[in-house]
Design an enzyme around this catalytic site. Structure first.
Site, short mmCIF file in Angstrom:
data_model
loop_
_atom_site.label_atom_id
_atom_site.label_comp_id
_atom_site.label_asym_id
_atom_site.label_seq_id
_atom_site.Cartn_x
_atom_site.Cartn_y
_atom_site.Cartn_z
N HIS A 128 22.77 12.54 66.51
CA HIS A 128 22.56 13.76 65.72
C HIS A 128 23.72 13.99 64.76
CE1 HIS A 128 21.86 18.33 65.48
NE2 HIS A 128 21.09 17.73 64.61
N GLU A 147 23.40 11.62 61.89
CA GLU A 147 22.33 12.11 61.00
C GLU A 147 22.91 13.05 59.95
OE1 GLU A 147 19.37 15.81 61.25
OE2 GLU A 147 19.33 14.51 63.02
N HIS A 148 23.73 13.99 60.39
CA HIS A 148 24.32 14.96 59.46
C HIS A 148 25.35 14.31 58.54
CE1 HIS A 148 22.54 18.74 60.77
NE2 HIS A 148 22.45 18.16 61.96
#
Length: 112
Positions: free
Chosen positions: A47, A50-51
């Site tokens: 996650h 992803e950012h």
């Protein structure tokens, strides 16, 4: 709707669906890396990455990515699930080639 699947010489699987009467399109790149692939010590890394993908590349700043996508009349986003991380662009059908160049830069950059 017509759905086609092919495999490129690199091993990349491409699935496309065509709705001929639609003027909008979506481009989705799925990366086979999600929460299930993380150890307890690395929980949340997929996650986080992803950012980080949208923070800039060797050729585009985060601002450049946002402005270029918006100038196409499109939206760029991502999500992480248990099985995969997905990056996508939604917008007018006629801008998808340019959108793919931008998304390709985001996903291939070593400058994250």
């Amino acid at each position: 709707m017509r759905i086609e699947q092919s495999t490129l010489s690199s091993g990349l699987t491409v699935i496309s669906g065509t709705l001929p009467d639609f003027e909008s399109a979506s481009l989705l790149v799925m990366v086979n890396a999600g929460a299930r692939d993380e150890s307890a010590a690395c929980n949340g890394v997929a996650h986080f990455l992803e950012h980080m993908a949208f923070k800039g590349t060797a050729t585009r700043t985060a601002f450049d990515i946002a402005v270029q996508i918006e100038c196409l009349g499109a939206d760029i986003n991502a999500f992480t699930s248990r099985e995969a991380t997905a990056y996508y662009i939604d917008g007018p059908r006629h801008v998808m080639e340019e959108a793919l160049v931008i998304l390709g830069d985001v996903l291939r950059s070593e400058e994250h």
